[in-house]
Scaffold this motif. Structure first.
Motif, PDB file in Angstrom:
ATOM      1  N   ASP A  81       0.855  -1.181   0.000  1.00 30.00           N
ATOM      2  CA  ASP A  81       0.000   0.000   0.000  1.00 30.00           C
ATOM      3  C   ASP A  81       0.890   1.230   0.000  1.00 30.00           C
ATOM      4  O   ASP A  81       2.129   1.101  -0.075  1.00 30.00           O
ATOM      5  N   THR A  83       0.262   3.862   2.270  1.00 30.53           N
ATOM      6  CA  THR A  83       0.190   4.460   3.602  1.00 30.53           C
ATOM      7  C   THR A  83       1.493   4.237   4.361  1.00 30.53           C
ATOM      8  O   THR A  83       2.046   5.165   4.962  1.00 30.53           O
ATOM      9  N   ARG A 109       0.386  -7.489  -3.934  1.00 30.65           N
ATOM     10  CA  ARG A 109      -0.038  -8.319  -2.791  1.00 30.65           C
ATOM     11  C   ARG A 109      -0.181  -9.750  -3.281  1.00 30.65           C
ATOM     12  O   ARG A 109      -0.879  -9.989  -4.267  1.00 30.65           O
ATOM     13  N   ARG A 117      -9.701  -8.622  -7.641  1.00 32.60           N
ATOM     14  CA  ARG A 117      -8.593  -8.826  -6.699  1.00 32.60           C
ATOM     15  C   ARG A 117      -7.391  -9.359  -7.469  1.00 32.60           C
ATOM     16  O   ARG A 117      -7.437 -10.456  -8.000  1.00 32.60           O
ATOM     17  N   TYR A 118      -6.369  -8.541  -7.557  1.00 32.67           N
ATOM     18  CA  TYR A 118      -5.181  -8.910  -8.332  1.00 32.67           C
ATOM     19  C   TYR A 118      -3.954  -8.910  -7.434  1.00 32.67           C
ATOM     20  O   TYR A 118      -3.996  -8.442  -6.310  1.00 32.67           O
ATOM     21  N   GLN A 123      -3.625   1.967  -7.086  1.00 33.68           N
ATOM     22  CA  GLN A 123      -4.421   2.673  -6.078  1.00 33.68           C
ATOM     23  C   GLN A 123      -4.251   4.178  -6.244  1.00 33.68           C
ATOM     24  O   GLN A 123      -3.165   4.637  -6.589  1.00 33.68           O
ATOM     25  N   GLU A 127      -3.433  11.045   2.123  1.00 31.28           N
ATOM     26  CA  GLU A 127      -3.194  10.960   3.567  1.00 31.28           C
ATOM     27  C   GLU A 127      -3.095  12.367   4.148  1.00 31.28           C
ATOM     28  O   GLU A 127      -2.535  13.262   3.510  1.00 31.28           O
ATOM     29  N   ARG A 271     -11.830  -3.154   9.034  1.00 34.17           N
ATOM     30  CA  ARG A 271     -10.662  -3.067   8.166  1.00 34.17           C
ATOM     31  C   ARG A 271      -9.630  -4.142   8.488  1.00 34.17           C
ATOM     32  O   ARG A 271      -9.458  -4.544   9.624  1.00 34.17           O
ATOM     33  N   LEU A 295     -14.680  -0.149  -3.041  1.00 31.29           N
ATOM     34  CA  LEU A 295     -14.096   0.750  -4.045  1.00 31.29           C
ATOM     35  C   LEU A 295     -13.025   1.639  -3.435  1.00 31.29           C
ATOM     36  O   LEU A 295     -12.098   2.058  -4.106  1.00 31.29           O
ATOM     37  N   PHE A 296     -13.231   1.981  -2.178  1.00 33.70           N
ATOM     38  CA  PHE A 296     -12.132   2.602  -1.430  1.00 33.70           C
ATOM     39  C   PHE A 296     -12.279   2.269   0.037  1.00 33.70           C
ATOM     40  O   PHE A 296     -13.352   1.840   0.482  1.00 33.70           O
ATOM     41  N   GLY A 298     -10.406   3.265   4.154  1.00 33.29           N
ATOM     42  CA  GLY A 298      -9.408   4.063   4.870  1.00 33.29           C
ATOM     43  C   GLY A 298      -9.769   4.233   6.312  1.00 33.29           C
ATOM     44  O   GLY A 298     -10.657   3.552   6.838  1.00 33.29           O
ATOM     45  N   GLY A 316      -6.299   8.639   6.408  1.00 33.40           N
ATOM     46  CA  GLY A 316      -6.197   8.623   4.948  1.00 33.40           C
ATOM     47  C   GLY A 316      -7.091   7.570   4.336  1.00 33.40           C
ATOM     48  O   GLY A 316      -7.866   6.897   5.030  1.00 33.40           O
ATOM     49  N   GLY A 319      -8.193   3.972  -2.924  1.00 25.52           N
ATOM     50  CA  GLY A 319      -9.194   3.290  -3.753  1.00 25.52           C
ATOM     51  C   GLY A 319      -8.503   2.525  -4.861  1.00 25.52           C
ATOM     52  O   GLY A 319      -7.417   2.890  -5.313  1.00 25.52           O
ATOM     53  N   ARG A 323     -10.899  -1.832  -9.713  1.00 25.37           N
ATOM     54  CA  ARG A 323     -12.291  -2.000  -9.256  1.00 25.37           C
ATOM     55  C   ARG A 323     -13.169  -0.866  -9.773  1.00 25.37           C
ATOM     56  O   ARG A 323     -14.310  -1.081 -10.172  1.00 25.37           O
TER      57      ARG A 323
HETATM   58  P1  HAM Z   1      -7.102  -1.500   1.399  1.00 20.49           P
HETATM   59  O1  HAM Z   1      -8.523  -1.617   1.828  1.00 20.49           O
HETATM   60  O2  HAM Z   1      -6.231  -2.660   1.590  1.00 20.49           O
HETATM   61  O3  HAM Z   1      -6.535  -0.232   2.162  1.00 20.49           O
HETATM   62  O4  HAM Z   1      -7.039  -1.080  -0.122  1.00 20.49           O
HETATM   63  C1  HAM Z   1      -7.695   0.084  -0.594  1.00 20.49           C
HETATM   64  C2  HAM Z   1      -8.426  -0.216  -1.878  1.00 20.49           C
HETATM   65  O5  HAM Z   1      -7.527  -0.795  -2.830  1.00 20.49           O
HETATM   66  C3  HAM Z   1      -9.540  -1.252  -1.743  1.00 20.49           C
HETATM   67  O6  HAM Z   1     -10.732  -0.644  -1.308  1.00 20.49           O
HETATM   68  C4  HAM Z   1      -9.652  -1.749  -3.164  1.00 20.49           C
HETATM   69  O7  HAM Z   1     -10.424  -0.850  -3.944  1.00 20.49           O
HETATM   70  C5  HAM Z   1      -8.212  -1.728  -3.642  1.00 20.49           C
HETATM   71  N1  HAM Z   1      -7.583  -3.047  -3.516  1.00 20.49           N
HETATM   72  C6  HAM Z   1      -7.081  -3.630  -2.411  1.00 20.49           C
HETATM   73  N2  HAM Z   1      -6.570  -4.841  -2.687  1.00 20.49           N
HETATM   74  C7  HAM Z   1      -6.755  -5.056  -4.015  1.00 20.49           C
HETATM   75  C8  HAM Z   1      -6.447  -6.123  -4.917  1.00 20.49           C
HETATM   76  N3  HAM Z   1      -5.816  -7.207  -4.511  1.00 20.49           N
HETATM   77  N4  HAM Z   1      -6.797  -5.994  -6.229  1.00 20.49           N
HETATM   78  C9  HAM Z   1      -7.420  -4.865  -6.658  1.00 20.49           C
HETATM   79  N5  HAM Z   1      -7.732  -3.824  -5.850  1.00 20.49           N
HETATM   80  C10 HAM Z   1      -7.414  -3.907  -4.544  1.00 20.49           C
HETATM   81  C11 HAM Z   1      -5.272   0.249   2.003  1.00 20.49           C
HETATM   82  O8  HAM Z   1      -4.496  -0.112   1.152  1.00 20.49           O
HETATM   83  C12 HAM Z   1      -4.953   1.386   2.946  1.00 20.49           C
HETATM   84  N6  HAM Z   1      -3.559   1.770   2.744  1.00 20.49           N
HETATM   85  C13 HAM Z   1      -5.889   2.537   2.750  1.00 20.49           C
HETATM   86  C14 HAM Z   1      -5.566   3.698   3.625  1.00 20.49           C
HETATM   87  C15 HAM Z   1      -4.950   4.833   3.276  1.00 20.49           C
HETATM   88  N7  HAM Z   1      -5.802   3.758   4.936  1.00 20.49           N
HETATM   89  C16 HAM Z   1      -5.347   4.920   5.412  1.00 20.49           C
HETATM   90  N8  HAM Z   1      -4.791   5.569   4.416  1.00 20.49           N
END
Ligand code: HAM
Length: 425
Positions: A81, A83, A109, A117-118, A123, A127, A271, A295-296, A298, A316, A319, A323
């Protein structure tokens, strides 16, 4: 088509020009929204020290890190990510607070690939560092709403409070050393059946009776006022009250930003990343036929920056671009990106290729999108190609043109031709 012998690794995707054009258009739209919110663009490194990535993210994501050793034996990992990287960057800097940063980039990932999910995905992420204000949380939610609205998506934001969920769990009797386990189980609520979920609680040392009370208590979703009322009627510890007070403040802020109608309170949202400490949220499309995943997402993570050397509150969101694109596609809302070419420079005979190259160079200096034949094609094949690439006009270089110091310009739509000097192009 040639046989596809060499494929990208499982879960990885190539981006071809049509998709790249759509993505770039979407990035511009998102950048424009980031600009009006006064977020500055940064990019943390793609490769991090493994311990930076693993410090506070949790067991689930730790398993998903693409980890490897470099030639000097350092343990490294690809970012999962933005963050973590931004938190590390901000911890060793001294910008005036609040620090408002954003980034649009690709993540990695090692997850089980499925629709939406890839293992590599893009993204957008923003923040806010240094502010404890609930208005910073609300601003992040507003930003997410503005981004999805700009794409014409119907959605709802499910908001929750880790503080409230933790206080409820404590009141139910979950011991402090089992809170994180309980959060991890709750995060699987949408993925597992109730029985499987209860087993998961048990596996982590939380008995089924307690687990059932937790699930019962978190089973509220609706407008802020009614969900808070339900909680107030069932739980009354000081911690629960404090967390509810914070939600009252948040609701007020969401109303001021004009997005309260987009938000519901849903206590089952906790989360999957361990660094969250306060308000958390996830957005879903309300179109039942479209993608079911977020879709997003945080929230607030007041402890993470401190791990990297400087205590700082932070909130933060991020998204997923794929997706977003999938929902737009399902709803027939993908914009048509027609990339037009201003000129194709053709020549009647290969002897004139250098004159064609000179004309091409002059057109490019003037900022026109153009190319010339480099396939040794005859004129009619050149014209066919020009129409395939949507060239608006074709410049034809021939003997007569060269003699008169001019070129023939054909309008590809009307078929009209005229001879003009190159300077008049
Ligand atoms: P996360 O929920 O893991 O949060 O990912 C944020 C967004 O990235 C998800 O809502 C989704 O839209 C997309 N996403 C996550 N994993 C995948 C995947 N394997 N394939 C496609 N899309 C994906 C974070 O990453 C945190 N860093 C968010 C955040 C920012 N929190 C605080 N600041």
């Amino acid at each position: 088509m040639p046989e596809k012998k060499f494929q990208p690794p499982k879960g990885m995707r190539d981006i071809y020009p049509e998709e790249m054009a759509l993505l770039q258009q979407a990035f511009s739209k998102i950048r424009e929204i980031m600009r009006v919110y006064n977020f500055k663009e940064v990019e943390p490194t793609k490769v991090e020290m493994f311990e930076t990535l693993a410090a506070k993210s949790g067991e689930e994501i730790e398993r998903e890190i693409y980890a490897f050793e470099d030639k000097a034996g350092r343990r490294l990992g690809l970012r999962f990510d933005l963050t973590v990287g931004m938190a590390r960057m901000v911890a060793s800097s001294a910008y005036a607070k609040p620090i408002r940063w954003f980034c649009i980039a690709d993540m990695f990932r090692y997850e089980a690939p499925q629709k939406g999910r890839y293992r590599a995905f893009w993204q957008w992420d923003a923040e806010i560092f240094g502010s404890k204000s609930i208005y910073a949380d609300a601003e992040c939610i507003a930003l997410g709403c503005d981004i999805l609205s700009a794409f014409g998506i119907d959605f709802e934001v499910r908001v929750s409070s880790r503080k409230l969920v933790e206080a409820i769990m404590r009141e139910i009797g979950v011991p402090t050393n089992k809170l994180l386990d309980a959060f991890r189980c709750v995060d699987k609520l949408q993925k597992l059946s109730k029985d499987r979920l209860l087993e998961e609680f048990e596996r982590r040392g939380i008995d089924k009776k307690m687990a059932a009370s937790i699930l019962d208590a978190l089973n509220y979703r609706g407008d802020f006022k009614s969900v808070m009322e339900e909680v107030r009627n069932k739980f009354n510890s000081k911690e629960v009250k404090n967390a509810l007070d914070e939600l009252v403040e948040l609701e007020k802020a969401l109303r001021s930003f004009g997005i309260d109608d987009k938000c519901v309170l849903d206590l089952s949202i906790v989360r999957g990343l361990d660094y969250y400490t306060g308000i958390v949220f996830e957005a879903y499309t309300t179109n039942k036929k479209a993608l079911g995943s977020a879709l997003f997402g945080g929230g607030r993570y007041d402890g993470l920056v401190g791990t990297y050397g400087q205590e700082m509150p932070a909130v933060g969101l991020a998204g997923g671009m794929e997706r977003l694109m999938e929902v737009l596609k399902a709803e027939n809302k993908l914009p048509e990106v027609k990339e037009e070419v201003d000129y194709f420079v053709a020549y009647i005979n290969e002897r004139f290729i250098d004159r064609a190259a000179e004309v091409l160079a002059r057109l490019r200096k003037k900022g026109f999108v153009c190319e010339m034949d480099i396939m040794n094609r005859n004129l009619s094949a050149q014209l066919r190609y020009a129409s395939k690439i949507n060239a608006k006009k074709v410049v034809i270089v021939g003997e007569k043109e060269i003699k008169e110091g001019k070129v023939t310009v054909r309008d590809m739509k009307s078929g009209e031709e005229k001879m003009i000097s190159v300077d008049a192009l």
